[in-house]
Design a protein around this motif. Structure first.
Motif, PDB file in Angstrom:
ATOM      1  N   ARG A 262       0.808  -1.247   0.044  1.00 29.82           N
ATOM      2  CA  ARG A 262       0.002  -0.100   0.011  1.00 29.82           C
ATOM      3  C   ARG A 262       0.694   1.119  -0.246  1.00 29.82           C
ATOM      4  N   SER A 263       1.805   1.278   0.404  1.00 33.30           N
ATOM      5  CA  SER A 263       2.972   2.349   0.784  1.00 33.30           C
ATOM      6  C   SER A 263       4.054   2.373  -0.390  1.00 33.30           C
ATOM      7  N   VAL A 264       3.946   1.327  -1.336  1.00 31.71           N
ATOM      8  CA  VAL A 264       5.010   1.200  -2.384  1.00 31.71           C
ATOM      9  C   VAL A 264       4.347   0.915  -3.554  1.00 31.71           C
ATOM     10  N   PRO A 265       3.964   2.144  -4.336  1.00 30.81           N
ATOM     11  CA  PRO A 265       3.075   2.249  -5.663  1.00 30.81           C
ATOM     12  C   PRO A 265       4.032   1.364  -6.520  1.00 30.81           C
ATOM     13  N   TRP A 266       3.190   0.689  -7.283  1.00 25.05           N
ATOM     14  CA  TRP A 266       3.920   0.076  -8.491  1.00 25.05           C
ATOM     15  C   TRP A 266       2.573  -0.136  -9.523  1.00 25.05           C
ATOM     16  N   ASP A 267       2.938   0.243 -10.841  1.00 28.27           N
ATOM     17  CA  ASP A 267       2.023   0.028 -11.950  1.00 28.27           C
ATOM     18  C   ASP A 267       2.437  -0.861 -13.030  1.00 28.27           C
ATOM     19  N   SER A 268       1.999  -2.158 -13.051  1.00 25.93           N
ATOM     20  CA  SER A 268       2.745  -3.047 -13.878  1.00 25.93           C
ATOM     21  C   SER A 268       2.308  -2.851 -14.997  1.00 25.93           C
ATOM     22  N   ARG A 269       1.151  -2.209 -15.183  1.00 30.48           N
ATOM     23  CA  ARG A 269       0.862  -1.944 -16.907  1.00 30.48           C
ATOM     24  C   ARG A 269       1.679  -0.715 -17.404  1.00 30.48           C
ATOM     25  N   GLU A 270       2.396   0.229 -16.628  1.00 26.64           N
ATOM     26  CA  GLU A 270       3.140   1.274 -16.970  1.00 26.64           C
ATOM     27  C   GLU A 270       4.569   0.652 -17.248  1.00 26.64           C
ATOM     28  N   PHE A 271       4.944  -0.420 -16.337  1.00 26.66           N
ATOM     29  CA  PHE A 271       6.106  -1.032 -16.662  1.00 26.66           C
ATOM     30  C   PHE A 271       6.109  -1.700 -17.861  1.00 26.66           C
ATOM     31  N   SER A 272       4.891  -2.405 -18.381  1.00 24.85           N
ATOM     32  CA  SER A 272       4.790  -2.974 -19.581  1.00 24.85           C
ATOM     33  C   SER A 272       4.887  -2.308 -20.789  1.00 24.85           C
ATOM     34  N   ARG A 273       4.578  -0.868 -20.605  1.00 23.59           N
ATOM     35  CA  ARG A 273       4.490   0.037 -21.591  1.00 23.59           C
ATOM     36  C   ARG A 273       5.962   0.391 -21.787  1.00 23.59           C
ATOM     37  N   ASN A 274       6.516   0.649 -20.545  1.00 20.08           N
ATOM     38  CA  ASN A 274       8.137   1.197 -20.666  1.00 20.08           C
ATOM     39  C   ASN A 274       8.798   0.102 -21.542  1.00 20.08           C
ATOM     40  N   VAL A 275       8.518  -1.332 -21.284  1.00 17.94           N
ATOM     41  CA  VAL A 275       9.354  -2.242 -21.865  1.00 17.94           C
ATOM     42  C   VAL A 275       8.886  -2.266 -23.449  1.00 17.94           C
ATOM     43  N   ALA A 276       7.747  -2.113 -23.735  1.00 16.94           N
ATOM     44  CA  ALA A 276       7.371  -2.002 -25.253  1.00 16.94           C
ATOM     45  C   ALA A 276       7.980  -0.717 -26.074  1.00 16.94           C
ATOM     46  N   GLU A 277       8.222   0.320 -25.255  1.00 13.34           N
ATOM     47  CA  GLU A 277       8.843   1.566 -25.717  1.00 13.34           C
ATOM     48  C   GLU A 277      10.422   1.263 -26.128  1.00 13.34           C
ATOM     49  N   LEU A 278      11.048   0.504 -25.075  1.00  9.17           N
ATOM     50  CA  LEU A 278      12.377   0.112 -25.296  1.00  9.17           C
ATOM     51  C   LEU A 278      12.573  -0.705 -26.445  1.00  9.17           C
ATOM     52  N   LYS A 279      11.768  -1.953 -26.404  1.00 14.02           N
ATOM     53  CA  LYS A 279      11.701  -2.761 -27.501  1.00 14.02           C
ATOM     54  C   LYS A 279      11.683  -1.866 -29.005  1.00 14.02           C
ATOM     55  N   ALA A 280      10.810  -1.067 -28.896  1.00 17.92           N
ATOM     56  CA  ALA A 280      10.715  -0.315 -30.450  1.00 17.92           C
ATOM     57  C   ALA A 280      11.559   0.635 -30.567  1.00 17.92           C
ATOM     58  N   PHE A 281      12.413   1.228 -29.584  1.00 20.99           N
ATOM     59  CA  PHE A 281      13.316   2.181 -30.034  1.00 20.99           C
ATOM     60  C   PHE A 281      14.729   1.396 -30.176  1.00 20.99           C
ATOM     61  N   PHE A 282      15.092   0.504 -29.449  1.00 17.91           N
ATOM     62  CA  PHE A 282      16.299  -0.072 -29.587  1.00 17.91           C
ATOM     63  C   PHE A 282      16.515  -1.287 -30.513  1.00 17.91           C
ATOM     64  N   GLY A 431      12.426   0.762  -2.695  1.00 17.40           N
ATOM     65  CA  GLY A 431      12.403   0.452  -4.109  1.00 17.40           C
ATOM     66  C   GLY A 431      11.708  -0.772  -4.418  1.00 17.40           C
ATOM     67  N   GLN A 432      11.773  -1.385  -5.336  1.00 13.69           N
ATOM     68  CA  GLN A 432      11.366  -3.048  -5.685  1.00 13.69           C
ATOM     69  C   GLN A 432       9.910  -3.259  -5.532  1.00 13.69           C
ATOM     70  N   GLY A 433       9.105  -2.033  -5.705  1.00 17.03           N
ATOM     71  CA  GLY A 433       7.906  -1.998  -5.713  1.00 17.03           C
ATOM     72  C   GLY A 433       7.048  -3.060  -6.075  1.00 17.03           C
ATOM     73  N   PHE A 434       7.614  -3.933  -7.309  1.00 15.75           N
ATOM     74  CA  PHE A 434       7.110  -4.960  -8.109  1.00 15.75           C
ATOM     75  C   PHE A 434       6.910  -6.176  -7.196  1.00 15.75           C
ATOM     76  N   THR A 435       7.646  -6.284  -6.075  1.00 15.47           N
ATOM     77  CA  THR A 435       7.693  -7.614  -5.410  1.00 15.47           C
ATOM     78  C   THR A 435       6.621  -7.823  -4.397  1.00 15.47           C
TER      79      THR A 435
END
Length: 549
Positions: A262-282, A431-435
């Motif tokens: 509750r006190s370490v926010p994490w947005d899985s969809r945002e991280f997935s979007r970031n991964v997609a952006e990295l794949k599209a650019f590199f 950090g490591q909010g994804f865990t």
């Protein structure tokens, strides 16, 4: 996580409202939410208050400290720097600024702020403790440990000093002395949660019946502080698991993750979007366009992956080589990516990685040289090669290849169920909010595999993958394989890595001081009845692994 598993969290350095003056009702209300762990409720109150009262240093400081707790460290730094600018003698704000510099791994700035404070009050225990923690993180244990011993001698009831002392002792392998420090912290009767968790986090410590009863009593106490509460839950989970009481252990882990999440926010969809952006650019075309532009130094060896995947083991093996120095989980690549993003606030649109298409000739080489210069403060020897073990750098392999094309990159990988459940059980310093959730960490692992597959496609042969299970089954073959990849001759001491007395500052510090063993594998199977959300999140990634690998 920044992934720092053995960090010295210092959020609890004082009440949000301190001093004898009167405070606005909004600040009182926000402080109440923070005390109750309701950070999401406190944030809009403080943002609106600071907007309406832009020169109120109490409000600015509170919002900055809240930003630290939420992991918005850039926002926190900007706010606290402004607070100190408005009120240079506001020591609580300057201490908070030093704290955020510490958390951002900007150690020179942290020490500079602390030295300013200590000129006015050279015996202040809290400030000396943070200074010692900062020295620990730049591997100056020879200065930090006696400094903490002096603090304890002068302030024998200072809880944080005992905790920091324990962390520093543990890092250099003085485990028995670290246990004494942690147990002394519990005796002091304040902040017991973190001390109990520090004992659990040794992985080799076993709790007594009386200690378990004490933890459960504290959890039932309505006055138990929020920070103590979630530390106790993770510690209790480990204590129950060690006794084979898996249902009770899972209940504690699940509650701990729910509360901490509750006190370490994490947005899985945002991280997935970031991964997609990295794949599209590199793309192969991008790498062809920048070929030969980076810094040619072969010095760094990056170890990436997920926390609890065996990266500390690989680091310990390589750092046992006469030509390789182990450092820590360095935040320099992540800091570079953040600078390239151009973001001033969390909700700003990031310019990274697209901005790399616009950098001028020579910029990539300059970034590589800057990385080498900024990490030099972590170097303690004249060995030619060094290790950067920040797991989260797996997202930035494209950047690393661009600025340091001759660096080596090793992907430490572990069976997804073992790796994810081990991360789920781990309480990270920051950090490591994804865990903090089975679906969270399963989604993250799936995205990690996705981006690593991409790097394999566009940079074939660039990354060496080392499977933890293969290392356990045939250690010598995997060690030779790593050394060959790093262009290092084989040395027998790499097989005797557990005899290496170097400093280790992660949750695996005790484990890598022992020979490789199988007992850490397949622990998730004891909890399988409760792990269906993890399996669903992992999806097809599970099909790539034999069930008992």
């Amino acid at each position: 996580m920044n992934s720092r598993q053995m960090g010295v969290p210092l959020e609890g350095h004082g009440s949000m409202l301190s001093g004898s003056g009167k405070f606005a009702p909004e600040l009182v209300a926000a402080a109440g939410h923070v005390s109750a762990g309701e950070l999401a409720l406190a944030e809009p109150i403080l943002r609106q208050y600071v907007h309406d009262h832009p020169a109120d240093v109490n409000g600015i400081r509170m919002l900055g400290e809240l930003g630290m707790s939420l992991g918005a460290l850039v926002d926190a730094q900007n706010l606290l720097a402004r607070c100190v600018e408005l009120a240079p003698d506001y020591s609580a704000a300057r201490f908070a600024l030093a704290n955020v510099y510490y958390k951002r791994h900007r150690y020179d700035e942290a020490l500079a702020e602390l030295d300013i404070l200590l000129k006015g009050d050279p015996g202040n225990a809290a400030w000396l403790t943070l200074k010692a923690a900062t020295l620990v993180d730049v591997s100056e244990h020879a200065s930090a440990i006696p400094l903490l011993a002096d603090v304890i001698a002068q302030h024998p009831a200072h809880r944080q000093a005992y905790l920091s002392y324990g962390h520093a002792l543990r890092a250099v392998g003085a485990v028995d002395e670290a246990i004494v420090a942690y147990e002394k912290c519990i005796e002091l009767g304040s902040g017991e949660g973190e001390a109990y968790w520090s004992l659990a986090n040794l992985k080799t410590y076993r709790f007594t019946d009386a200690q378990i009863a004490a933890m459960e009593a504290l959890l039932q106490d309505k006055s138990c502080a929020f920070r103590d509460y979630y530390h106790l839950l993770f510690a209790l989970g480990k204590a129950r698991e060690d006794r084979g009481e898996y249902r009770h252990a899972m209940a504690a882990y699940a509650k701990g993750n729910q509360v901490r999440g509750r006190s370490v926010p994490w947005d899985s969809r945002e991280f997935s979007r970031n991964v997609a952006e990295l794949k599209a650019f590199f793309t192969p075309e991008f790498f062809a366009s920048v070929a030969g532009q980076g810094c040619g130094s072969p010095d760094p060896i990056f170890i990436v992956g997920l926390p609890r995947a065996g990266s500390t083991l690989l680091e310990q093996i390589l750092a046992s080589h006469s030509q390789v120095e182990g450092t820590a989980e360095l935040a320099d690549i992540i800091a570079l990516a953040r600078r390239l993003s151009g973001k001033q606030r969390r909700d700003d649109v990031s310019c990274y990685p697209g901005v790399l298409a616009e950098v001028g000739a020579g910029a990539l080489a300059e970034m590589g040289r800057d990385y080498l210069a900024s990490t030099a403060k972590q170097r303690q020897t004249d060995k030619p090669r060094f290790i950067d073990k920040m797991p989260n750098n797996f997202s930035h392999i494209g950047l690393i290849h661009g600025i340091l094309p001759n660096a080596r990159i090793i992907d430490a990988r572990r069976h997804p169920m073992d790796c994810c459940f081990s991360g789920y059980k781990q309480l990270f310093a920051s950090g490591q909010g994804f865990t903090y959730g089975l679906s969270r960490i399963g989604n993250y692992y799936r995205d990690y595999v996705d981006i690593m597959d991409h790097w394999d496609r566009v940079l074939p042969g660039r990354v060496l993958r080392v499977q933890y299970e293969d290392m356990v089954e045939d250690t010598e073959a995997q060690v030779r394989r790593m050394l060959d990849y790093c262009d290092l001759p084989f040395e027998e001491q790499c097989l005797a890595f557990h005899e290496n007395e170097r400093t280790v500052r992660t949750a695996s510090s005790e484990q890598v001081r022992q020979p490789i063993y199988r007992s850490g594998m397949d622990q998730w199977q004891h909890f399988e009845d409760w792990l269906e959300p993890l399996k669903r999140a992992l999806g097809s990634v599970l099909d790539r692994y034999p069930p008992n690998q």
